[in-house]
Design an enzyme around this catalytic site. Structure first.
Site, short mmCIF file in Angstrom:
data_model
loop_
_atom_site.label_atom_id
_atom_site.label_comp_id
_atom_site.label_asym_id
_atom_site.label_seq_id
_atom_site.Cartn_x
_atom_site.Cartn_y
_atom_site.Cartn_z
N TRP A 131 -27.89 27.42 99.40
CA TRP A 131 -27.50 26.55 98.28
C TRP A 131 -26.47 27.32 97.46
O TRP A 131 -26.71 28.47 97.09
CB TRP A 131 -28.74 26.25 97.44
CG TRP A 131 -28.51 25.35 96.27
CD1 TRP A 131 -27.85 24.16 96.25
CD2 TRP A 131 -29.02 25.56 94.93
NE1 TRP A 131 -27.89 23.62 94.98
CE2 TRP A 131 -28.60 24.45 94.15
CE3 TRP A 131 -29.77 26.56 94.32
CZ2 TRP A 131 -28.92 24.33 92.81
CZ3 TRP A 131 -30.09 26.43 92.98
CH2 TRP A 131 -29.66 25.32 92.24
N ASP A 212 -37.48 30.12 96.84
CA ASP A 212 -37.03 28.88 96.20
C ASP A 212 -37.84 27.76 96.84
O ASP A 212 -37.81 27.56 98.06
CB ASP A 212 -35.53 28.69 96.47
CG ASP A 212 -34.93 27.56 95.65
OD1 ASP A 212 -35.71 26.72 95.15
OD2 ASP A 212 -33.69 27.50 95.52
N LYS A 247 -37.60 16.76 92.78
CA LYS A 247 -37.56 15.86 93.95
C LYS A 247 -38.93 15.25 94.21
O LYS A 247 -39.05 14.05 94.46
CB LYS A 247 -37.11 16.60 95.21
CG LYS A 247 -36.24 17.81 94.98
CD LYS A 247 -34.80 17.48 94.79
CE LYS A 247 -34.06 18.76 94.40
NZ LYS A 247 -32.68 18.63 94.17
#
Ligand code: LMR
Length: 400
Positions: A131, A212, A247
């Site tokens: 990312w 993460d 999310k």
């Protein structure tokens, strides 16, 4: 006289959000956004999950005031966040520090700032690719950031031997950023055996894992997606975890995240918490309330939690079927099954399409289909209404 700010280089800021803006300004009626990591429902809207709706109604009706939260966040939110990651048999709660954070990004930055305070000379290692914000976050915290091998573009799998060798060569105390599940951007995760080898390596080598965990529940399921972290904790490795509810609760703008740190013992945990309080206080003082109250209300109520778990599982399985549909449609259009079956082997919100930056650019210019330049496609942006159009557009650009 020159402005104070003139010496700054011109920049569009973040490329992902710049693409979202470009999409919003695109007048094409048939445009499709597959860039940012957001889950869209079948009708193209961002869902308000059933449990969130119920918890929101309850909170609004209760009409409580809006006091400051404690600096590390509300106790019920912190407990809920911790237990979602570690489950019922995790490390003793006294040696796990959990603080509320401004999204998963805020947790990464908070953890980075803490590590910089403790080990300023350490280097940070991120996967190639990762990312794009990872490198920026750790650089802004003052670290030098390097890449370890991860993705093999030829086979669309992990270059595990090279990854293992590279990590094995690092000095103790190096900080290694790991995607616990649903690797962003590739959608390619490590197997259980590979995680086992990595856990053993981290324990032996004294590396610092910084997980993460932004997509828990979208890979193999809520527990399975956290298993690499649980295994690292079981192996006695002190580790950091940036978790996010953006999310899996569809609460993007509420910025609900948590920094979780598994420490050797309670004294170490107390020290870490004290320093985190200083870092938070010197930054945004105390965290916001509403989103955290929603998450805490849902996770601490058995019935609401079940409603949430069921809906999240439906979202996960829908992504699996969207992958199959996209891969089948592309196979039919191009006649080459093996060219597209990698889409079904990846998991989470993203598929790392084997498209060149030029092909991605053609998709946007000629078809108004928006992907990241790297070829990252957000599967969660596909719907009944756009999936055939997207497949035709990809097939057209890929065959050039
Ligand atoms: C993404 O990668 O698109 C998401 O994690 C959203 C973001 O903040 O970049």
């Amino acid at each position: 006289m020159q402005s104070l700010f003139s010496p700054l280089p011109a920049t569009a800021g973040d490329t992902i959000f710049a693409l979202v803006e470009a999409f919003q300004n695109d007048p094409a009626p048939h445009k499709v956004s597959l860039s940012i990591g957001t889950y869209f429902a079948e009708d193209g809207s961002i869902p308000v999950m059933r449990a969130v709706r119920q918890a929101r109604d309850m909170l609004v009706q209760a009409g409580k005031p809006h006091p400051y939260l404690p600096i590390p966040g509300s106790a019920s939110y912190r407990n809920a966040a911790r237990s979602l990651i570690f489950g019922a048999n995790g490390p003793e709660p006294e040696r796990v520090v959990t603080t509320q954070s401004v999204g998963g990004t805020g947790a990464l930055k908070l953890g980075a700032d803490l590590l910089r305070h403790i080990c300023p000379k350490a280097t940070v290692w991120v996967s190639d690719p990762t990312w794009e914000n990872h490198a920026q976050i750790f650089r802004q915290a003052g670290f030098a950031v390097h890449e370890y091998p991860y993705y093999d573009a030829q086979t669309a799998t992990v270059r595990f031997a090279q990854m293992h060798d590279a990590l094995q060569a690092l000095p103790a105390g190096s900080i290694v950023v790991l995607h616990a599940s649903c690797h962003n951007p590739t959608g390619v995760d490590l197997s259980a055996d590979q995680w086992e080898a990595l856990t053993e390596l981290f324990a032996r080598q004294g590396l610092i894992p910084f997980f993460d965990l932004a997509y828990q529940g979208f890979g193999l399921g809520l527990d399975a997606d956290a298993e690499p972290i649980r295994a690292m904790a079981r192996a006695g490795v002190e580790c950091l975890v940036a978790s996010s509810f953006s999310k899996n609760f569809s609460l993007y703008g509420e910025r609900c995240g948590a920094l979780n740190i598994v420490c050797r013992d309670e004294t170490a945990a107390d020290r870490a918490l004290g320093q985190l309080k200083l870092l938070i206080r010197g930054n945004y003082s105390t965290p916001p309330t509403f989103g955290a109250a929603l998450v805490a209300a849902i996770l601490s109520d058995d019935a609401l939690r079940q409603v949430w778990t069921d809906e999240l599982e439906q979202m996960r399985t829908r992504l699996v079927s969207l992958r199959a549909r996209l891969s089948n449609a592309l196979t039919q259009l191009t006649g080459a099954r093996e060219a597209w079956d990698y889409i079904e082997r990846q998991q989470g919100l993203f598929s790392y399409m084997r498209l060149s930056p030029q092909q991605v650019e053609s998709l946007r210019r000629e078809h108004a289909v928006y992907l990241l330049k790297s070829g990252r496609l957000c599967v969660a942006g596909l719907t009944d209404g756009n999936i055939d159009y997207v497949a035709r557009a990809i097939a057209a650009c890929a065959q050039r």
